[in-house]
Design a protein around this motif. Structure first.
Motif, PDB file in Angstrom:
ATOM      1  N   VAL A   1       0.850  -1.198   0.000  1.00  0.00           N
ATOM      2  CA  VAL A   1       0.000   0.000   0.000  1.00  0.00           C
ATOM      3  C   VAL A   1       0.883   1.245   0.000  1.00  0.00           C
TER       4      VAL A   1
ATOM      5  N   ALA B   1      -2.784  -6.436  -1.153  1.00  0.00           N
ATOM      6  CA  ALA B   1      -2.558  -5.196  -0.412  1.00  0.00           C
ATOM      7  C   ALA B   1      -3.727  -4.867   0.505  1.00  0.00           C
ATOM      8  N   THR B   2      -4.944  -5.144   0.038  1.00  0.00           N
ATOM      9  CA  THR B   2      -6.116  -4.835   0.850  1.00  0.00           C
ATOM     10  C   THR B   2      -6.610  -6.067   1.612  1.00  0.00           C
TER      11      THR B   2
ATOM     12  N   TRP C   1      -7.003   2.943  -0.360  1.00  0.00           N
ATOM     13  CA  TRP C   1      -6.763   1.675   0.324  1.00  0.00           C
ATOM     14  C   TRP C   1      -6.289   1.885   1.757  1.00  0.00           C
TER      15      TRP C   1
ATOM     16  N   ASP D   1       0.941   4.305  -2.614  1.00  0.00           N
ATOM     17  CA  ASP D   1       0.739   5.653  -2.092  1.00  0.00           C
ATOM     18  C   ASP D   1       1.866   6.572  -2.566  1.00  0.00           C
TER      19      ASP D   1
ATOM     20  N   GLY E   1      -3.806   4.641  -3.601  1.00  0.00           N
ATOM     21  CA  GLY E   1      -3.125   4.286  -2.356  1.00  0.00           C
ATOM     22  C   GLY E   1      -3.850   4.859  -1.148  1.00  0.00           C
TER      23      GLY E   1
ATOM     24  N   ARG F   1      -8.005   0.237   4.992  1.00  0.00           N
ATOM     25  CA  ARG F   1      -7.360  -0.799   5.788  1.00  0.00           C
ATOM     26  C   ARG F   1      -7.532  -0.593   7.288  1.00  0.00           C
TER      27      ARG F   1
END
Ligand code: FMN
Ligand code: SF4
Ligand code: FES
Lengths: 434, 236
Positions: free
Chosen positions: A46, A114-115, A68, A50, A65, A72
């Motif tokens: 992430v 990532a998520t 997410w 970002d 980014g 998160r």
């Protein structure tokens, strides 16, 4: 300004005739980004996105980014990929889906990791019959490779990906309408708040929605680092972006261009890009970001292709589609056709959008066919004002989704720039362009 | 008031493991594929649009009988199926020809002669946009942008792109469709996806739930460790 030497981040493979196959994909670094991501922590992935400051490519331009990172804080259940691409004159996702489906899938898997999402849906517009086959075939190959399914590449992370066909409705590109459609219902946008997908999305669960092109950038960013991506472009508009160029140009097509460093003039006229306007004609107007965007004239042609630059000039980069109109184009006819599109595609939930688009279409049609009335111009502007009070840009929100307030863009631009043409249509009952 | 004023509530018991419902119109292999599709989604209703496409692949359109089958499979009422289907341009609740010819007239195509092409198509086929030829072979429709604007005016047949068309190439296209010369490339109406999924869901939902709680725990630990490091730095 000029055409820069920026790397082809998402179209590098497309020159190969077999760019959609797993063989070509693996021979050109395919799935290395995913392997690298799986060796990192999800937070680090992430962070990389970002750093890249990748703006969403679906139209609204929100940084992926950041979206997410916000998500998160609470666990996300579903990742939904928006491949509905129906904004008129937009055809960049079409290219990515048909010509590089593995790149899309790899990006989707990186985003899922990532998520920390284990169920992904890729929603593709139903008219992409070949695209649906290509993505499904690529997914089947990716399953055999061990990149999708249980314990992918031995990482302990499991994820399933389902390809879902739409069935022909422009509004299903709007993310909450897309979720309704994915639940097997009519594509009615949901009222936001409270129904932001991040909080209450698919089946009422937290959901992240991202565009096909947004996803396709991820393998390169993970492999080369977010700062390499952020080094391209300028300001908030980093990296490269796909622009779909159509209308009156010698070489219509999809071009990957470094953001901000390139101008509309380059895009339309550079021999390696649009190649200029056919028949030696002059530019009359162009639409910088899909038919929801206000038009620009020849004076704006030196604007850079950057999100903020275009917004500051009173329009938007939107879906990355540029429509060129030459000096033989009838502005009334062009804006009438766009209005008819909205009247057909309004989902009908909100009165200003449903009734407004219908009225505008009727009035535009009678002007276009030579039956306009003296006060029609005022009537048009009044109806526009009822949909988007004050006719500001960005428009005031009077409806559930932004389709409604976008309807007046083309009529407003056309009247502002080419008022005389409307008057000729109304007074003489005919079109100066025949 | 008679008892008919109170419609019987929908029987949703099947979704709780009742007997396999019987279908009257969806045929063997198609019905099997339908059940495979339903299994891909957390909620059966999500398979509604895919199932409508599948039904059109078999019948060419969504007949009332086939919508009853879809409703049976998804534990919905036929009205719920129709209610969704009628919203979407690609789902046909009236018969269409075995070849659906879509001519886009939206902005990029309009600028490149799409209205003239559509008029030509209407006169050669002898139907207005939306109509089907007398022999039932071809349906002509005026489409919104098909995302093929670099080949303007853009035409699709059964949702396969056939490239930019002139009046002459359009006539040739129609002749080819009638003679079957392009059958390999353009299947009959409804066939949206000739590549089927080769596996069912592979990541078992329980296994995924376990993995995710383990990961959430690991994430919590990493966050705590990061906080400690930050506190150490601030203290130093
Ligand atoms: C009327 C309307 C149509 C839209 N159509 C699309 C579309 O076809 N594809 C898309 O990706 N986003 C579309 N969007 C934007 C989506 O709602 C959403 O912002 C986007 O999918 C988020 O992805 P991104 O952050 O990666 O851009 C549309 C929005 C509206 C209001
Ligand atoms: S603005 Fe138009 S398209 Fe959007 S929800 Fe309202 S009626 Fe539907
Ligand atoms: S405008 Fe016709 S395909 Fe896009």
């Amino acid at each position: 300004m000029a055409v820069t030497e920026a790397p082809k981040i998402i179209t590098g493979r497309i020159g190969h005739a077999d760019s959609h196959t797993l063989e070509r994909y693996l021979a050109t670094g395919g799935y290395d980004g995913l392997r690298k991501a799986l060796a990192m922590t999800p937070e680090a992935v992430v962070h990389e996105i970002d750093t890249a400051s990748l703006l969403g490519r679906g139209g609204a331009g929100f940084p992926a980014g950041r979206k997410w990172a916000m998500l998160r804080k609470s666990p996300v259940t579903y990742l939904v990929v928006n491949g509905d691409e129906s904004e008129p004159a937009t055809f960049k996702d079409h290219l990515l889906v048909e010509r590089d489906p593995h790149q899309l899938i790899e990006g989707v898997l990186i985003a899922a990791y990532a998520t920390q999402v284990s169920q992904v849906f890729i929603y593709l517009r139903g008219e992409f019959a070949l695209g649906l086959e290509r993505v499904q075939a690529a997914l089947n190959d990716a399953y055999s490779l061990g990149a999708v399914g249980s314990d992918i590449f031995g990482s302990g992370f499991s994820v399933d990906v389902v390809v879902h066909p739409g069935a022909g409705a422009y509004i299903c590109g709007e993310e909450t309408a897309l979720l309704e459609s994915l639940e097997g219902k009519r594509g009615f946008p949901r009222i936001k708040p409270p129904f932001f997908p991040a909080a209450i999305g698919l089946y009422g669960e937290p959901t992240v929605v991202n565009n096909v092109e947004t996803m396709s950038n991820l393998p390169w960013i993970v492999l080369n680092g977010g700062s390499a991506f952020a080094a391209l472009g300028e300001g908030r508009s980093t990296g490269t972006r796909l622009f779909a160029l159509a209308g009156h140009v010698n070489k219509p097509g999809v071009f990957e261009i470094e953001m901000v460093k390139t101008t509309f003039r380059d895009l339309i006229h550079a021999p390696v890009l649009g190649g200029g306007i056919p028949h030696g004609r002059e530019l009359k107007a162009f639409i910088p970001g899909g038919v929801s965007a206000p038009w620009f004239g020849p004076d704006e042609i030196d604007l850079p292709l950057g999100q903020d630059e275009v917004a500051d000039a009173g329009s938007m980069l939107g879906s990355g589609s540029v429509v060129v109109m030459d000096d033989h184009t009838c502005a009334v006819r062009a804006s009438w056709r766009i209005t008819r599109f909205f009247a057909r595609e309004s989902c009908g939930q909100c009165t200003p959008c449903r009734e407004g688009s219908g009225w505008l279409e009727k009035i535009m049609e009678r002007i276009e066919t030579g039956n306009g009335r003296e006060d029609d111009l005022d009537l048009l502007l009044d109806a526009c004002d009822n949909i988007a009070p004050g006719l500001t840009w960005p428009p005031q929100q009077t409806t559930i989704c932004v389709l409604g307030p976008s309807i007046p863009s083309s009529i407003g631009s056309a009247i502002q720039m080419f008022r005389d043409e409307f008057l000729v249509h109304i007074k003489e009952g005919g079109c100066p362009y025949g | 008031m008679s008892s008919t004023a109170h419609p019987t509530p929908v029987d949703r018991s099947r979704s709780k493991g009742g007997p396999t419902p019987s279908l009257t119109h969806l045929k063997g292999a198609t019905a099997t594929r339908a059940r495979e599709l339903i299994a891909l989604y957390p909620e059966p209703r999500s398979a509604l649009i895919p199932l409508c496409h599948l039904a059109q692949e078999q019948e060419g359109w969504l007949s009332p009988e086939i919508m009853v089958d879809i409703a049976t499979l998804l534990d919905l009422t036929p009205a719920e199926v129709l209610g969704t289907a009628s919203f979407y341009d690609m789902l046909h609740t009236e018969p269409v020809g075995s070849h659906l010819v879509s001519v886009c007239t939206n902005i990029a195509c309009l600028l490149n002669g799409a209205m003239e092409l559509l008029e030509h198509a209407e006169s050669t086929l002898g139907v207005n946009a939306g109509g089907t030829t007398a022999d039932g072979a071809l349906t002509l429709e005026e489409a919104e942008c098909l995302a093929g604007c670099d080949g303007a005016p853009c035409v699709q047949v059964n949702h396969r792109y056939v490239g930019a068309q002139t009046a002459e190439s359009f006539d040739q296209l129609i002749a080819d469709l009638r003679s079957g010369a392009r059958a390999a490339e353009i299947p009959t109406h409804g066939t949206l996806n000739r590549v089927a999924r080769t596996t069912g869901l592979q990541a078992d939902r329980d296994q995924v739930a376990n993995e995710r709680s383990a990961m959430a725990e690991a994430q919590g630990q990493r966050a705590a460790a990061a906080k400690d490091t930050a506190a150490d730095k601030a203290g130093a």
